[in-house]
Design a protein around this motif. Structure first.
Motif, short mmCIF file in Angstrom:
data_model
loop_
_atom_site.label_atom_id
_atom_site.label_comp_id
_atom_site.label_asym_id
_atom_site.label_seq_id
_atom_site.Cartn_x
_atom_site.Cartn_y
_atom_site.Cartn_z
N LEU A 1 23.85 -75.61 32.15
CA LEU A 1 23.49 -74.26 31.71
C LEU A 1 24.65 -73.29 31.89
CD1 LEU A 1 19.81 -73.90 33.00
CD2 LEU A 1 20.57 -73.94 30.63
N ARG A 2 25.44 -73.50 32.97
CA ARG A 2 26.55 -72.58 33.22
C ARG A 2 27.68 -72.73 32.20
NH1 ARG A 2 25.44 -73.92 38.81
NH2 ARG A 2 27.00 -75.58 38.66
N LYS A 3 27.72 -73.87 31.47
CA LYS A 3 28.80 -74.12 30.54
C LYS A 3 28.44 -73.85 29.08
CE LYS A 3 31.20 -77.57 33.33
NZ LYS A 3 31.82 -78.92 33.33
N LEU A 4 27.21 -73.42 28.83
CA LEU A 4 26.80 -73.18 27.44
C LEU A 4 27.50 -71.94 26.89
CD1 LEU A 4 22.95 -73.91 27.51
CD2 LEU A 4 24.81 -75.41 26.85
N GLN A 5 28.04 -72.05 25.69
CA GLN A 5 28.71 -70.94 25.00
C GLN A 5 27.99 -70.71 23.67
OE1 GLN A 5 32.84 -71.89 24.67
NE2 GLN A 5 33.20 -71.90 26.88
N TRP A 6 27.12 -69.73 23.66
CA TRP A 6 26.30 -69.46 22.47
C TRP A 6 27.10 -68.71 21.42
CZ3 TRP A 6 21.53 -71.52 21.95
CH2 TRP A 6 20.92 -72.00 23.10
N GLN A 7 26.83 -69.02 20.14
CA GLN A 7 27.41 -68.32 19.00
C GLN A 7 26.27 -67.83 18.11
OE1 GLN A 7 31.03 -70.15 17.22
NE2 GLN A 7 30.49 -71.93 18.49
N GLN A 8 26.41 -66.61 17.61
CA GLN A 8 25.37 -65.99 16.80
C GLN A 8 25.68 -66.19 15.32
OE1 GLN A 8 22.52 -64.63 17.96
NE2 GLN A 8 23.18 -65.18 20.04
N VAL A 9 24.69 -66.72 14.58
CA VAL A 9 24.78 -66.89 13.14
C VAL A 9 23.50 -66.36 12.52
CG1 VAL A 9 25.04 -68.53 11.24
CG2 VAL A 9 26.25 -68.93 13.40
N ARG A 10 23.61 -65.19 11.87
CA ARG A 10 22.45 -64.58 11.21
C ARG A 10 21.25 -64.44 12.15
NH1 ARG A 10 22.73 -63.77 5.85
NH2 ARG A 10 24.47 -64.70 4.74
N GLY A 11 21.52 -63.97 13.38
CA GLY A 11 20.45 -63.72 14.32
C GLY A 11 19.98 -64.94 15.10
N LEU A 12 20.57 -66.10 14.85
CA LEU A 12 20.18 -67.31 15.55
C LEU A 12 21.31 -67.74 16.48
CD1 LEU A 12 18.60 -69.38 12.64
CD2 LEU A 12 17.41 -68.00 14.33
N GLY A 13 20.94 -68.22 17.67
CA GLY A 13 21.91 -68.72 18.62
C GLY A 13 22.20 -70.20 18.37
N VAL A 14 23.48 -70.57 18.30
CA VAL A 14 23.89 -71.94 18.02
C VAL A 14 24.80 -72.40 19.13
CG1 VAL A 14 25.05 -73.47 16.39
CG2 VAL A 14 23.71 -71.55 15.54
N VAL A 15 24.56 -73.62 19.63
CA VAL A 15 25.40 -74.20 20.66
C VAL A 15 25.33 -75.72 20.55
CG1 VAL A 15 23.59 -74.30 22.42
CG2 VAL A 15 25.99 -74.14 23.12
N ALA A 16 26.44 -76.37 20.82
CA ALA A 16 26.50 -77.84 20.82
C ALA A 16 26.48 -78.32 22.27
CB ALA A 16 27.75 -78.33 20.12
N ILE A 17 25.65 -79.31 22.53
CA ILE A 17 25.49 -79.84 23.88
C ILE A 17 25.80 -81.33 23.87
CG2 ILE A 17 23.89 -80.22 25.78
CD1 ILE A 17 22.35 -77.81 24.91
#
Length: 929
Positions: free
Chosen positions: A768-784
């Motif tokens: 959880l501490r390493k998640l880097q969220w990116q916003q695309v049209r109001g949605l949060g995107v992250v690769a895990i």
């Protein structure tokens, strides 16, 4: 979540279409409000039940099968006019003239009040003759009311995503997007694409891939001007594709347009050459455009001394439609919705006509040959060889003439249009010919429709129809008798008037009750939403917050009001203190959240816009009662729509003679009359619908995850489903997901949600501490990327705090403890020795969809010039071009001038455009965490 329910038009011979789409969060979308020629209000009962919970409505085609009940619902269903409706501009314009023609042509369109509604009246049914209730008609909407109903529809254009507004009693749409695409078949016909979260739904009922004279093909392969190699990205790989199976039987093979036209014209030449007349039943606003254009162009060539043979020079062509003039005037203003070929024809033929008008105003004289050229230069649908007949008196005078002629009359069912009058006059002469242009649907009435009866008669007697769908077979109906329904309206009399007044009183009371309940429920729900926006409910109140939300307040209350049932004390909860008289106490010891609080009902609030409080429609109307006690509304400033256009030979001052027209409450007397058929019958397919071959070619390219077939008869639907199942799952092995093909019946609910393999997993604190969220049209995107561990190997929170390292062993746990144990797996950080190998395998990719319109705004806000040129190409600073292909690929092309300053990339137009494009997308990395 996505559920689909066909309300009408599934595995049925009826052409009526009504579909209900349900998405997650209580969002309900109604697509089409179709009807058939029976005009039975019982077929609208299911749709009426869903009206209080609908979010918005979509309309696909300007035909009776797709919007025939729209005006009826607006007039007789409470809350229906409060639901936002969306359609293309041609559907709005042509649908208005279609319903005006429908209600002016037959009294049955007003609908007969059902028998069971009148059974609890003060006057028993048995008091009438034979124990049957009179066929009392509902009040029909006036042409002005129909025009006002269609003015409420929100117009849309093709290929432009739009986020619709929900109704006041609908839950939020949460970013739902609708997009209209060309469906062919009719002018403005629509294939709807609906995107909501992970659900992508393509609704394609009644479409045509082939190009015609007036209409371009469906937009599956990009429409006109596209390369046609791949399906549009927006329509590809949907969650569910809802497609019509109509005209997909074994005889439905792709027909050629030229062969179809030549077949029709050959039949006309042979018939008029023998001294007979030709009747072509058609609709009032859709397919009639293709027929009228073909005949006008043919007569123009035939009457020209340079091209024609003069065989049709003295044969007149009539277009018998009550709203024919208004329809053609609307079509003249809808050029951009037509095929590119006819648009160019408009441009080339309009210019000489303008020059002719200018020269005529100056008093200049022209030669005969030049004048003839100018006459021939009239634009399409500005008829010179077709006479439009809109009054029944003129149609009857035309039918009494003993001369060869060609008549296009409404409608295909021959139940309510001028075609019903025409066939009575032409059926007795064996020289006359009736050309059926499409297979008429059944209405379900006791007496089969005349159009359906003639089609079945031709199909039985024509042997060649079993081999060639574009058949030239002409069969003789000599010696065959059939019955057709006759209608006559008369005023109400005696107890009938009291029965009708009592019915109106009950309906007004019911509508007022539902309106009041809706206002109260909507106000309460809006207040809850306002409170929730300021302070969201806690976790322990979430379940109760949902339970006391909108579904209980609106849909449930309106359902109770309709069925006259009162909610129980348990259902009311603490609101019983303000809803039931004499109740002062309510025990809330076991309640939580809002159910433990004293209820509060805020006063109703008026909706406001930029100019203050919104005005209620009809607020400035005065009510008047006529002699029969029927309440009528008279507007303070009454305006009437412009009357339909007349042909050059008509007299506008001549009043319409309609002896059957009755002012005020009326009933209809139904009867049957025998029709002796001695004429010829033939069939040429002008329906403009897809065939089996086209579906088998396109569906594998679209690749839907689920396919739903509706809008067809039972046999052809099942046959097409079997064929599509084989095509979609050809070569599917054990590892390939089988694509389901559904064939629902009317009222069957289909769960067509996106089919994903989803599992629950817990994320460790380290990941959880390493998640880097990116916003695309109001949605949060992250690769895990992580390592999945069993729940038994993860220490509990208490063990972690105490430093205990003991593992919980499932095999030694008691059965009771094992049930309470959380078995959700844990996703943890990848160990260091494995991170390098995983990072080399996973590749980064882009997430998101860039719209050129959004990029244009971004570049303009950055101080650059951006404008569209050519076919959807965005040119920036005059040096960089950006285009989007049909597959969604972004192509950026920059010349040498765009890279003038390579050292400073910030000043280079090319690199700035590239940077803005990447800023609008999320670059999801594939490395391990």
């Amino acid at each position: 979540m996505f559920n689909f329910t066909p309300l009408l038009g599934a595995q049925s011979a009826s052409a009526a279409s009504q579909s209900l789409l349900e998405f997650d969060g209580g969002i309900k979308v109604l697509i089409d409000a179709g009807w058939d020629e029976s005009f039975d209000v019982e077929k609208l009962k299911e749709m009426e039940k869903h009206v209080p919970t609908l979010s918005f409505i979509l309309l696909t085609h300007a035909t009776t099968a797709h919007l025939g009940a729209f005006a009826h619902c607006c007039k007789h269903f409470p809350l229906f006019t409060r639901i936002p409706v969306y359609a293309t501009i041609p559907v709005i314009a042509l649908g208005r003239t279609l319903l005006q023609d429908l209600y002016a042509s037959t009294p049955l369109a007003s609908s007969i009040i059902p028998l069971h509604v009148l059974t609890d009246s003060a006057h028993p049914i048995t008091s009438y003759e034979d124990g049957h209730a009179p066929n009392i008609l509902l009040q029909a909407p006036t042409p002005e009311e129909i025009a006002s109903y269609f003015s409420l529809i929100n117009p849309l254009k093709y290929s432009q995503p739009h986020q619709p507004l929900p109704s006041s009693f609908s839950p939020p749409l949460n970013g739902l997007t609708i997009t209209a695409y060309s469906a062919g078949h009719t002018l403005g016909g629509t294939i709807w694409h609906i995107q909501h979260g992970m659900e992508s739904v393509v609704y394609a009922v009644d479409w045509n891939q082939a190009r015609e004279h007036v209409l371009s093909g469906a937009a599956w392969l990009g429409g006109s001007g596209a390369d046609g190699s791949e399906v549009l990205e927006q329509l590809r790989r949907p969650t569910a594709m809802i497609c019509s199976s109509k005209r997909s039987g074994p005889l439905a093979i792709a027909g050629q347009r030229n062969k179809r036209d030549d077949t029709l014209l050959s039949m006309i030449r042979d018939t008029v050459g023998n001294g007979g007349s030709v009747l072509i039943p058609s609709d009032s606003s859709a397919r009639v455009l293709e027929l009228a254009y073909l005949l006008e162009e043919t007569w123009r060539k035939e009457t020209s001394t340079r091209q024609g043979t003069n065989q049709l020079k003295n044969v007149k062509v009539y277009l018998a439609i009550k709203t024919g003039g208004a329809t053609m005037r609307n079509v003249l203003s809808l050029q951009e919705w037509m095929d590119e070929g006819i648009v160019k024809e408009f441009e080339t033929k309009s210019a000489p006509q303008v020059d002719q008008d200018q020269n005529r105003s100056r008093g200049q004289q022209r030669g005969g040959a030049k004048a003839e050229d100018d006459k021939a230069a009239k634009p399409p649908f500005d008829f010179r060889h077709i006479t439009i007949l809109e009054k029944k008196s003129r149609v009857m005078r035309m039918l009494r003439r003993k001369e060869p002629r060609v008549i296009i009359a409404s409608d295909t069912s021959m139940e309510w249009g001028f075609s019903k009058d025409a066939i009575k006059s032409l059926a007795s002469d064996e020289r006359n010919l009736i050309i059926l242009t499409e297979r008429a649907g059944e209405t379900g009435a006791q007496v089969k429709g005349l159009g359906r009866h003639l089609w079945e008669l031709w199909n039985e007697r024509s042997e060649s129809s079993r081999q060639d769908p574009v058949s030239t077979a002409v069969v003789s109906a000599s010696g065959h008798q059939t019955t057709m329904q006759s209608t006559r309206t008369v005023p109400l009399e005696g107890n009938e008037l009291s029965l009708y007044q009592q019915y109106l009183a009950k309906q007004r009371q019911l509508h007022q009750t539902e309106e009041d309940e809706l206002v109260r429920a909507t106000t309460v729900w809006q207040q809850i939403l306002d409170d929730n926006s300021q302070s969201s409910p806690s976790s322990e109140d979430e379940e109760d917050f949902v339970a006391q939300g909108k579904p209980l307040s609106v849909a449930y209350i309106l359902g109770r009001a309709r069925t006259k049932n009162q909610p129980t004390e348990e259902e009311l909860g603490p609101t019983i203190l303000i809803r039931n008289k004499g109740v002062q106490d309510y025990y809330t010891g076991a309640e939580k959240g809002r159910r433990a609080m004293f209820p509060f009902e805020p006063p109703p609030r008026r909706r406001e816009d930029d100019y203050g409080e919104e005005l209620v429609q009809g607020e400035f109307e005065t009510k008047e009662n006529d002699d029969d006690g029927v309440t009528k509304r008279r507007k303070v400033d009454e305006t009437t729509t412009s009357g339909p256009g007349e042909d050059p030979e008509s007299s506008d001052s001549e009043p319409e003679e309609n002896p059957d027209k009755v002012e005020g409450p009326s009933k209809v007397i139904l009867g049957t009359e025998t029709l002796q058929l001695n004429c010829q019958i033939s069939f040429v397919d002008f329906s403009g619908l897809h065939d089996r071959r086209t579906i088998q070619m396109l569906v594998p390219l679209i690749r839907p995850r689920k396919l739903i077939l509706i809008a067809g008869e039972e046999a052809e639907t099942n046959e097409l489903a079997e064929e599509c199942h084989k095509v979609l799952n050809a070569g599917a092995g054990e590892a390939v997901v089988i694509i389901d093909v559904f064939t629902p019946t009317v009222g069957m609910v289909i769960d067509a949600s996106v089919d994903t393999n989803a599992w629950m997993a817990k994320l460790s604190r380290g990941i959880l501490r390493k998640l880097q969220w990116q916003q695309v049209r109001g949605l949060g995107v992250v690769a895990i990327t992580g390592k999945l561990a069993a729940a038994s190997l993860e220490p509990s929170a208490k063990q972690a705090e105490g430093g205990a390292k003991k593992k919980v062993k499932l095999e030694t746990a008691a059965p009771e403890e094992e049930e309470k144990m959380d078995t959700t797996p844990i996703l943890d950080v990848v160990p260091t020795n494995m991170a390098t190998a995983i990072r080399s395998v996973a590749q980064p990719f882009h997430v998101g969809d860039l719209r050129l319109a959004d990029l244009r705004k971004i570049m303009q806000s950055s101080g650059m010039t951006a404008e569209f040129r050519g076919e959807g190409v965005l040119v920036i600073n005059g040096t960089v071009s950006v285009r989007k292909t049909a597959t969604g690929r972004i192509e950026v092309d920059g010349g040498a001038y765009s890279l003038a300053d390579v050292k400073t990339t910030e000043t280079s137009s090319f690199w700035q455009v590239k940077k803005k494009i990447y800023d609008g997308l999320a670059v999801v990395g594939g490395g391990a965490m």
